[in-house]
Write a protein that holds these residues in place. Structure first.
Motif, PDB file in Angstrom:
ATOM      1  N   ARG A  62      12.461  -4.184  -1.347  1.00  0.00           N
ATOM      2  CA  ARG A  62      12.518  -3.062  -1.290  1.00  0.00           C
ATOM      3  C   ARG A  62      12.583  -2.554  -0.177  1.00  0.00           C
ATOM      4  O   ARG A  62      13.687  -1.460  -0.124  1.00  0.00           O
ATOM      5  N   THR A  79       0.708  -0.819   0.814  1.00  0.00           N
ATOM      6  CA  THR A  79       0.833   0.388   1.138  1.00  0.00           C
ATOM      7  C   THR A  79       3.046   0.188   1.255  1.00  0.00           C
ATOM      8  O   THR A  79       2.880  -1.053   2.031  1.00  0.00           O
ATOM      9  N   CYS A  81       6.556   2.195   0.859  1.00  0.00           N
ATOM     10  CA  CYS A  81       7.229   2.811   0.981  1.00  0.00           C
ATOM     11  C   CYS A  81       8.225   2.620  -0.651  1.00  0.00           C
ATOM     12  O   CYS A  81       7.914   2.314  -1.608  1.00  0.00           O
ATOM     13  N   ARG A  82       8.125   4.518  -1.160  1.00  0.00           N
ATOM     14  CA  ARG A  82       7.950   4.799  -2.637  1.00  0.00           C
ATOM     15  C   ARG A  82      10.016   4.265  -2.939  1.00  0.00           C
ATOM     16  O   ARG A  82      11.001   3.915  -1.934  1.00  0.00           O
ATOM     17  N   THR A  83       9.686   4.070  -4.461  1.00  0.00           N
ATOM     18  CA  THR A  83      11.912   3.646  -3.613  1.00  0.00           C
ATOM     19  C   THR A  83      12.263   5.121  -4.603  1.00  0.00           C
ATOM     20  O   THR A  83      13.543   4.665  -4.610  1.00  0.00           O
ATOM     21  N   LEU A  88       4.517   6.611  -0.187  1.00  0.00           N
ATOM     22  CA  LEU A  88       4.377   5.357   0.228  1.00  0.00           C
ATOM     23  C   LEU A  88       3.249   5.215  -1.446  1.00  0.00           C
ATOM     24  O   LEU A  88       2.730   6.285  -1.879  1.00  0.00           O
ATOM     25  N   ASP A  89       3.624   4.316  -1.529  1.00  0.00           N
ATOM     26  CA  ASP A  89       3.004   4.197  -3.055  1.00  0.00           C
ATOM     27  C   ASP A  89       1.986   2.736  -2.627  1.00  0.00           C
ATOM     28  O   ASP A  89       1.879   1.760  -1.595  1.00  0.00           O
ATOM     29  N   THR A  90       0.599   2.678  -3.510  1.00  0.00           N
ATOM     30  CA  THR A  90       0.135   2.413  -3.306  1.00  0.00           C
ATOM     31  C   THR A  90      -0.349   0.604  -4.206  1.00  0.00           C
ATOM     32  O   THR A  90       0.248   1.112  -5.723  1.00  0.00           O
TER      33      THR A  90
END
Length: 149
Positions: A62, A79, A81-83, A88-90
């Motif tokens: 990512r 966690t 970062c989100r795409t 944040l994504d878990t």
């Protein structure tokens, strides 16, 4: 009608079989228990190492920081970062290795960060330990972020 000799076991033979089975169980159960405890520690180590590899891989894929969270209560999660969008994504959910495997997990830090190159924050190496009443095991994260035995 003649009854003759009946086939089967006598009461004495049955008692001897039960006594022998009890003796074998008494000798074997502690060894089985010890083997299961050792296997639980090894399985917890593998599960923990997998989460660190997952975090490092996510950071590289990512192109942002990824974290492994270890609050000290047996829970571990990753966690990143989100795409798309902030936040944040878990990844993969929260794993409770203490409940799942019956082990205590200790680490020098409660959070491990991997940068977009997959390197640990500060290029520090450290060891993560797993223990229960019968066994212990560990893995190390080297200075460049790789999990090594």
């Amino acid at each position: 009608m003649s009854l003759g000799k009946q086939a089967g076991f006598s009461m004495i033979e049955m008692i001897w079989v039960i006594v022998l089975m009890g003796l074998l169980a008494t000798l074997g159960i502690p060894r089985i228990r010890t083997a299961l405890q050792k296997q639980n520690v090894r399985s917890a180590r593998v599960a923990g190492a997998t989460l660190f590899v997952k975090a490092r891989t996510a950071a590289i894929q990512r192109g942002c920081r990824a974290n492994v969270e270890l609050p000290g209560d047996g829970r571990v999660w990753v966690t990143v970062c989100r795409t798309a969008g902030p936040g944040l994504d878990t990844i993969g959910g929260i794993e409770n290795l203490q409940d799942r495997f019956g082990v205590a997990m200790t680490s020098a830090r409660s959070q491990w960060q991997f940068d977009p190159r997959g390197v640990t924050a500060g290029n520090q190496s450290a060891t993560v330990f797993f223990r229960n009443s019968m066994a212990s095991d560990s893995f190390m994260i080297n200075a460049v972020g790789k999990v090594v035995r």
